[in-house]
Design a protein around this motif. Structure first.
Motif, mmCIF file in Angstrom:
data_model
loop_
_atom_site.group_PDB
_atom_site.id
_atom_site.type_symbol
_atom_site.label_atom_id
_atom_site.label_comp_id
_atom_site.label_asym_id
_atom_site.label_seq_id
_atom_site.Cartn_x
_atom_site.Cartn_y
_atom_site.Cartn_z
ATOM 1 N N ILE A 1 0.833 -1.203 0.000
ATOM 2 C CA ILE A 1 0.000 0.000 0.000
ATOM 3 C C ILE A 1 0.870 1.256 0.000
ATOM 4 O O ILE A 1 0.660 2.186 -0.779
ATOM 5 N N GLY A 2 1.849 1.285 0.874
ATOM 6 C CA GLY A 2 2.702 2.465 1.006
ATOM 7 C C GLY A 2 3.535 2.759 -0.222
ATOM 8 O O GLY A 2 3.663 3.913 -0.646
ATOM 9 N N THR A 3 4.084 1.725 -0.833
ATOM 10 C CA THR A 3 4.945 1.919 -2.009
ATOM 11 C C THR A 3 4.135 2.149 -3.281
ATOM 12 O O THR A 3 4.622 2.747 -4.235
ATOM 13 N N GLY A 4 2.904 1.649 -3.302
ATOM 14 C CA GLY A 4 2.051 1.834 -4.480
ATOM 15 C C GLY A 4 2.222 0.764 -5.538
ATOM 16 O O GLY A 4 1.283 0.430 -6.252
ATOM 17 N N THR A 5 3.421 0.228 -5.658
ATOM 18 C CA THR A 5 3.695 -0.844 -6.620
ATOM 19 C C THR A 5 4.604 -1.884 -5.967
ATOM 20 O O THR A 5 5.238 -1.614 -4.946
ATOM 21 N N ALA A 6 4.659 -3.056 -6.576
ATOM 22 C CA ALA A 6 5.552 -4.112 -6.100
ATOM 23 C C ALA A 6 5.916 -5.011 -7.276
ATOM 24 O O ALA A 6 5.128 -5.172 -8.220
ATOM 25 N N PHE A 7 7.099 -5.585 -7.221
ATOM 26 C CA PHE A 7 7.547 -6.518 -8.255
ATOM 27 C C PHE A 7 6.989 -7.887 -7.892
ATOM 28 O O PHE A 7 7.301 -8.435 -6.829
ATOM 29 N N VAL A 8 6.134 -8.435 -8.762
ATOM 30 C CA VAL A 8 5.407 -9.657 -8.419
ATOM 31 C C VAL A 8 5.594 -10.760 -9.453
ATOM 32 O O VAL A 8 5.979 -10.520 -10.598
ATOM 33 N N ASP A 9 5.270 -11.952 -9.000
ATOM 34 C CA ASP A 9 5.222 -13.142 -9.851
ATOM 35 C C ASP A 9 3.773 -13.607 -9.819
ATOM 36 O O ASP A 9 3.226 -13.854 -8.746
ATOM 37 N N ILE A 10 3.113 -13.690 -10.985
ATOM 38 C CA ILE A 10 1.726 -14.150 -11.000
ATOM 39 C C ILE A 10 1.632 -15.483 -11.740
ATOM 40 O O ILE A 10 2.313 -15.709 -12.734
ATOM 41 N N ARG A 11 0.772 -16.352 -11.208
ATOM 42 C CA ARG A 11 0.594 -17.684 -11.804
ATOM 43 C C ARG A 11 -0.883 -18.045 -11.776
ATOM 44 O O ARG A 11 -1.535 -17.945 -10.732
ATOM 45 N N ALA A 12 -1.421 -18.460 -12.923
ATOM 46 C CA ALA A 12 -2.825 -18.869 -13.000
ATOM 47 C C ALA A 12 -2.964 -20.273 -12.426
ATOM 48 O O ALA A 12 -2.292 -21.202 -12.867
ATOM 49 N N ILE A 13 -3.844 -20.416 -11.428
ATOM 50 C CA ILE A 13 -3.999 -21.712 -10.755
ATOM 51 C C ILE A 13 -5.378 -22.330 -10.970
ATOM 52 O O ILE A 13 -5.663 -23.415 -10.466
ATOM 53 N N GLY A 14 -6.238 -21.650 -11.720
ATOM 54 C CA GLY A 14 -7.565 -22.199 -11.980
ATOM 55 C C GLY A 14 -8.509 -21.123 -12.465
ATOM 56 O O GLY A 14 -8.097 -20.017 -12.802
ATOM 57 N N ARG A 15 -9.794 -21.471 -12.474
ATOM 58 C CA ARG A 15 -10.800 -20.508 -12.921
ATOM 59 C C ARG A 15 -12.147 -20.870 -12.320
ATOM 60 O O ARG A 15 -12.485 -22.052 -12.206
#
Length: 224
Positions: free
Chosen positions: A120-134
């Motif tokens: 929240i404070g930084t506004g952004t973050a370096f992330v790893d996203i992975r689709a695990i279902g739907r």
């Protein structure tokens, strides 16, 4: 009837072909409805108060206290595991909106999801996203209305006049060019989009052309 060796071989071959045909149909259907296995690394941002209570691109009402996200091309209902690579925290979210429309960002998270990742404070973050279902409801709804394809967003304006001006300029060489209206609590945006393509590859090529020839900042967006 007694089967000879030749007959047995023929029957086994037919059975194998039927099995393979059924398996291929199942895999093809699943690949159209699921993004399972999709992975992406990049910067995520978050959004909240200005959009709380407003409809998302999927039609759902945005709840900043829920665990949802906006992605430009993943199917609605896709479940993502999002890991903050800066602190190791992770959260599961559902894609129910389109965005972010800011260069260099891959995901827009709801307030609560961002809070869980301590960004929240930084506004952004370096992330790893992975689709695990739907979620099944979203899969069923998409099948009922059909896949709409992809488009390319080339601008977003507060003044409708500016959006109409860009639309008229692009219509000399591209079709269709249209405007989508997005609203926050205190502001309305006029988003100019070009083309309706069947595949993301086609949309990527159009985006590249618009960037090169028209000097526009482009975003490929899934329409469904």
């Amino acid at each position: 009837m007694k089967l000879t060796g030749g007959h047995v071989g023929w029957v086994m071959m037919v059975s194998l072909l039927v099995t393979l045909s059924t398996s291929c149909a199942t895999v093809s259907k699943k690949s159209k409805d699921s993004a399972l296995g999709y992975r992406q690394v990049g910067f995520a941002s978050w959004y909240g108060p200005g959009f709380h209570g407003r409809k998302t691109s999927s039609g759902e009402v945005f709840n900043m206290h829920g665990f949802t996200a906006a992605h430009r091309t993943l199917p609605f209902g896709t479940l993502l595991k999002v890991k903050n690579r800066e602190n190791g925290r992770w959260v599961q979210v559902k894609v129910n909106d389109r965005g972010p429309f800011v260069r260099g960002r891959i995901l827009d998270l709801s307030y609560s999801a961002a809070k869980a990742l301590d960004m929240i404070g930084t506004g952004t973050a370096f992330v790893d996203i992975r689709a695990i279902g739907r979620e099944e409801d979203d899969v069923r709804q998409q099948r009922e209305k059909g896949m709409q394809g992809y488009t390319v967003q080339v601008g977003a304006f507060v003044q409708e006049e500016n959006a109409l001006k860009l639309k008229a300029q692009l219509e000399k060489d591209y079709r269709p060019v249209y405007i989508v209206i997005a609203e926050t609590v205190d502001r309305r945006y006029y988003r100019v989009r070009v083309g309706r393509l069947q595949t993301q590859d086609q949309a990527d090529r159009l985006a590249s052309r618009l960037t090169t020839l028209e000097k526009l900042e482009t975003f490929v967006v899934r329409e469904d």
